[in-house]
Design an enzyme around this catalytic site. Structure first.
Site, PDB file in Angstrom:
ATOM      1  N   SER A 138       0.860  -1.321   0.045  1.00  0.00           N
ATOM      2  CA  SER A 138       0.033  -0.093  -0.017  1.00  0.00           C
ATOM      3  C   SER A 138       0.991   1.144  -0.073  1.00  0.00           C
ATOM      4  O   SER A 138       2.248   1.230   0.278  1.00  0.00           O
ATOM      5  CB  SER A 138      -0.938   0.100   1.272  1.00  0.00           C
ATOM      6  N   TYR A 151      -2.329  -1.355  10.040  1.00  0.00           N
ATOM      7  CA  TYR A 151      -2.322  -1.509   8.901  1.00  0.00           C
ATOM      8  C   TYR A 151      -0.797  -0.996   8.422  1.00  0.00           C
ATOM      9  O   TYR A 151      -0.186  -1.608   7.617  1.00  0.00           O
ATOM     10  CB  TYR A 151      -3.248  -0.654   8.360  1.00  0.00           C
TER      11      TYR A 151
HETATM   12  P1  NAD Z   1     -11.335  -6.173  -0.297  1.00  0.00           P
HETATM   13  O1  NAD Z   1     -12.003  -6.205   1.173  1.00  0.00           O
HETATM   14  O2  NAD Z   1     -12.353  -5.937  -1.247  1.00  0.00           O
HETATM   15  O3  NAD Z   1     -10.698  -7.705  -0.500  1.00  0.00           O
HETATM   16  C1  NAD Z   1     -10.023  -8.338   0.415  1.00  0.00           C
HETATM   17  C2  NAD Z   1     -10.002  -9.779   0.116  1.00  0.00           C
HETATM   18  O4  NAD Z   1      -9.390 -10.358   0.993  1.00  0.00           O
HETATM   19  C3  NAD Z   1     -11.242 -10.434   0.036  1.00  0.00           C
HETATM   20  O5  NAD Z   1     -11.182 -11.352  -1.035  1.00  0.00           O
HETATM   21  C4  NAD Z   1     -11.451 -11.082   1.429  1.00  0.00           C
HETATM   22  O6  NAD Z   1     -12.414 -11.978   1.342  1.00  0.00           O
HETATM   23  C5  NAD Z   1     -10.067 -11.455   1.513  1.00  0.00           C
HETATM   24  N1  NAD Z   1      -9.835 -11.724   2.865  1.00  0.00           N
HETATM   25  C6  NAD Z   1      -9.964 -11.020   4.108  1.00  0.00           C
HETATM   26  N2  NAD Z   1      -9.637 -11.749   5.102  1.00  0.00           N
HETATM   27  C7  NAD Z   1      -9.298 -12.833   4.771  1.00  0.00           C
HETATM   28  C8  NAD Z   1      -8.587 -14.028   5.530  1.00  0.00           C
HETATM   29  N3  NAD Z   1      -8.426 -13.838   6.829  1.00  0.00           N
HETATM   30  N4  NAD Z   1      -8.191 -15.073   4.877  1.00  0.00           N
HETATM   31  C9  NAD Z   1      -8.328 -14.908   3.485  1.00  0.00           C
HETATM   32  N5  NAD Z   1      -8.831 -14.092   2.683  1.00  0.00           N
HETATM   33  C10 NAD Z   1      -9.287 -13.087   3.296  1.00  0.00           C
HETATM   34  O7  NAD Z   1      -9.991  -5.237  -0.050  1.00  0.00           O
HETATM   35  P2  NAD Z   1      -9.072  -4.653  -1.248  1.00  0.00           P
HETATM   36  O8  NAD Z   1      -9.312  -3.064  -1.244  1.00  0.00           O
HETATM   37  O9  NAD Z   1      -9.231  -5.234  -2.439  1.00  0.00           O
HETATM   38  O10 NAD Z   1      -7.696  -5.133  -0.493  1.00  0.00           O
HETATM   39  C11 NAD Z   1      -6.864  -6.208  -1.052  1.00  0.00           C
HETATM   40  C12 NAD Z   1      -5.468  -5.636  -0.600  1.00  0.00           C
HETATM   41  O11 NAD Z   1      -5.001  -4.432  -1.012  1.00  0.00           O
HETATM   42  C13 NAD Z   1      -5.262  -5.477   0.753  1.00  0.00           C
HETATM   43  O12 NAD Z   1      -3.948  -6.236   1.245  1.00  0.00           O
HETATM   44  C14 NAD Z   1      -5.288  -3.917   1.088  1.00  0.00           C
HETATM   45  O13 NAD Z   1      -4.405  -3.597   2.259  1.00  0.00           O
HETATM   46  C15 NAD Z   1      -4.462  -3.527  -0.154  1.00  0.00           C
HETATM   47  N6  NAD Z   1      -4.745  -2.162  -0.505  1.00  0.00           N
HETATM   48  C16 NAD Z   1      -6.178  -1.650  -0.642  1.00  0.00           C
HETATM   49  C17 NAD Z   1      -6.282  -0.495  -1.054  1.00  0.00           C
HETATM   50  C18 NAD Z   1      -7.689   0.245  -1.349  1.00  0.00           C
HETATM   51  O14 NAD Z   1      -7.692   1.537  -1.324  1.00  0.00           O
HETATM   52  N7  NAD Z   1      -8.734  -0.499  -1.290  1.00  0.00           N
HETATM   53  C19 NAD Z   1      -5.132   0.517  -0.898  1.00  0.00           C
HETATM   54  C20 NAD Z   1      -3.916   0.127  -0.754  1.00  0.00           C
HETATM   55  C21 NAD Z   1      -3.729  -1.289  -0.416  1.00  0.00           C
END
Ligand code: NAD
Length: 256
Positions: A138, A151
């Site tokens: 991130s 985080y």
């Molecule tokens: P999201 O909530 O849409 O997806 C998260 C995914 O992780 C889902 O498929 C969920 O089922 C799965 N998950 C959650 N807990 C779990 C567990 N214990 N075991 C297995 N699977 C699990 O979130 P996202 O925004 O797509 O985030 C994905 C990644 O991107 C994360 O690592 C997040 O930190 C990172 N990220 C997101 C953003 C943003 O703005 N959305 C920005 C920077 C980084």
């Protein structure tokens, strides 16, 4: 470009993980999905791209389940060639109010799970002298924001793990890099928009505008599709000597 390769993407039933899985599938890679909630829909979306798709519902906070998932992928497809460590959760609170069990869960899912998948995937990648490990960190792996202690600690940690893994594989055909997104409008971020709207009596549009305005100079969300294309680049031949990069796609957030 990736025909014959197998990609395992953790947390890929939703959001960024599903976007990356579909981008790799469009290049011909077989896909192993993981994550909670509806798995049939995402599996059908990937299969519609004409590749084989598997699914394992391992909880990324549980090392024994991670081992079972890696064994499933190897058993079904031979080995994991492309590992995308993407599963992640968020919790927002000041340090002194941060529930210790939320801290433990975030560190386990956002950081330790990547250590476990990486240690289990590396031997076969090294034996094949080809592999790609892509850690979805991130912009919070590069800079901090208040009220996100667990985080930010986990994401800085995965940036460190990325660099160490890149060094330990530097003379091999295995590379390890990180992707550092700014705001991406997924369920994880919509929850933060909803919390802002509720706390301040704002509409969804106003809360979204303020969320972007605080951090992201472009005032635009990055999309899972754009992040998927960066993952495809890391997997391409042009990425052969890209090692330990932590590439932000953040609308200028970290440039400030
Ligand atoms: P999201 O909530 O849409 O997806 C998260 C995914 O992780 C889902 O498929 C969920 O089922 C799965 N998950 C959650 N807990 C779990 C567990 N214990 N075991 C297995 N699977 C699990 O979130 P996202 O925004 O797509 O985030 C994905 C990644 O991107 C994360 O690592 C997040 O930190 C990172 N990220 C997101 C953003 C943003 O703005 N959305 C920005 C920077 C980084």
């Amino acid at each position: 470009m990736l025909t014959g390769k197998t990609a395992l993407v953790t947390g890929s039933t939703s959001g960024i993980g599903l976007g990356i899985a579909k981008a790799l599938a469009r290049q011909g890679a077989r896909i192993v999905l993981n994550g909670f909630g509806d798995a049939a829909g995402p599996q059908a979306e990937v299969a519609a791209l004409g590749v084989e798709v598997g699914y394992h519902g391992a909880d990324m906070s549980k090392p024994a389940e991670i081992e079972a998932m890696m064994a499933y992928a190897a058993g079904r497809f031979g080995r994991v060639d492309i590992l995308v460590n993407n599963a992640g959760i968020q919790h927002v609170a000041k340090v002194e109010d941060f529930p210790p069990e939320r801290w433990d869960a975030i560190l386990a899912i956002n950081l330790s799970s990547a250590f476990h998948t990486t240690r289990l995937a590396l031997p076969a990648m090294k034996a094949a002298n080809w592999g790609r490990i892509i850690n979805v960190a991130s912009v919070h792996g590069l800079v901090a924001s208040a009220e996100k202690s667990a985080y930010v600690a986990a994401k800085h940690g995965i940036v460190g793990l990325t660099k160490v893994t890149a060094l330990e594989t530097a003379t091999t055909g295995v590379t390890c890099n990180a992707i550092c997104p700014g705001w991406v409008l997924t369920p994880l971020v919509q929850k933060q928009v909803d919390a802002k709207a509720a706390a301040n009596g704002w509409s969804n549009e106003e809360a979204t505008r303020r969320l972007l305005g605080e951090k992201e100079p472009s005032m635009q969300f990055t999309t899972p599709e754009e992040l998927g294309e960066l993952a495809v680049f890391f997997c391409s031949a042009a990425g052969n000597n890209v090692r330990g990069a932590c590439w932000n796609m953040d609308g200028g957030w970290a440039a400030q």
